[in-house]
Design an enzyme around this catalytic site. Structure first.
Site, PDB file in Angstrom:
ATOM      1  CB  SER A  65       1.819   4.789   6.833  1.00 13.26           C
ATOM      2  OG  SER A  65       1.290   5.753   5.940  1.00 13.26           O
ATOM      3  CB  ALA A  74      -0.927  -0.013   1.215  1.00 15.23           C
ATOM      4  CG  HIS A  75      -1.215   4.926   0.719  1.00 15.69           C
ATOM      5  ND1 HIS A  75      -2.402   4.234   0.691  1.00 15.69           N
ATOM      6  CD2 HIS A  75      -1.222   5.635   1.866  1.00 15.69           C
ATOM      7  CE1 HIS A  75      -3.101   4.526   1.763  1.00 15.69           C
ATOM      8  NE2 HIS A  75      -2.395   5.371   2.500  1.00 15.69           N
ATOM      9  CG  ASN A  76       2.775   7.427   2.087  1.00 14.10           C
ATOM     10  OD1 ASN A  76       1.677   7.602   1.572  1.00 14.10           O
ATOM     11  ND2 ASN A  76       3.738   8.320   2.028  1.00 14.10           N
TER      12      ASN A  76
END
Length: 178
Positions: free
Chosen positions: A152, A132-134
């Protein structure tokens, strides 16, 4: 591929699309039907198999192998509840895949909300993995099939993650963890 910066010995397969604002390093192969979007940079000696999509200013290092069906740089899953529906959080970052990484078939690596989602040097991802993102994956990690890593999350270096593991978001996993 008019306008794209293609270095020496770049091979582009049939029906592949390389955006005019992409940069491809020497000795790299782009497989049939792959799409390399605007602002993407791919290093030298890479092998991008057929039907791979890389977009949104993503940066791929050198000697990277990406297998068929992988999608690098899609929007992350970010929404804010609203009385009129869920509002999309803009995903303005990118993905950085460092040198000597291998990405398995059907993997998806989301671009960051801001900054970069990063896959560290020498890491190897099996097939069907969602990052996923980050997320930050450290150097030399091994991640097995059907693993999902939520947004994250920080994965240290030398981490081994078995198959079908789900990792919650906003946590840190230390170096060498199994």
């Amino acid at each position: 591929h008019p306008g794209a910066v293609l270095s020496d010995n770049v091979t582009v397969g049939p029906n592949a699309v390389v955006d005019s604002c992409a940069t491809i390093g020497s000795g790299t192969t782009i497989g049939a039907g792959s799409v390399i979007g605007p602002g993407v940079t791919i290093g030298s000696g890479c092998f991008i198999n057929p039907l791979v999509s890389v977009y949104h200013d993503c940066v791929i290092g050198s000697r990277v192998i990406i297998h068929s069906g992988a999608v690098i740089g899609a929007d992350g899953f970010g929404f804010i509840p609203d009385p009129e529906g869920h509002l999309k959080i803009p995903q303005n970052g990118n993905v950085v895949i460092e040198d000597d990484v291998e990405i398995g078939a059907g993997c998806t690596i989301d671009r960051a909300v801001v900054g970069s989602t990063t896959i560290g040097r020498f890491s190897k991802l099996d097939n069907l993995i969602q990052i996923a993102h980050n997320v930050t994956v450290g150097q030399g990690c091994l991640i097995a099939a059907q693993t999902g890593i939520s947004g994250s999350t920080e994965i240290g270096s030398g981490v081994i993650i078995g198959g079908q593991v789900g990792i919650a978001g906003h946590i840190s996993i230390g170096n060498g963890a199994v």
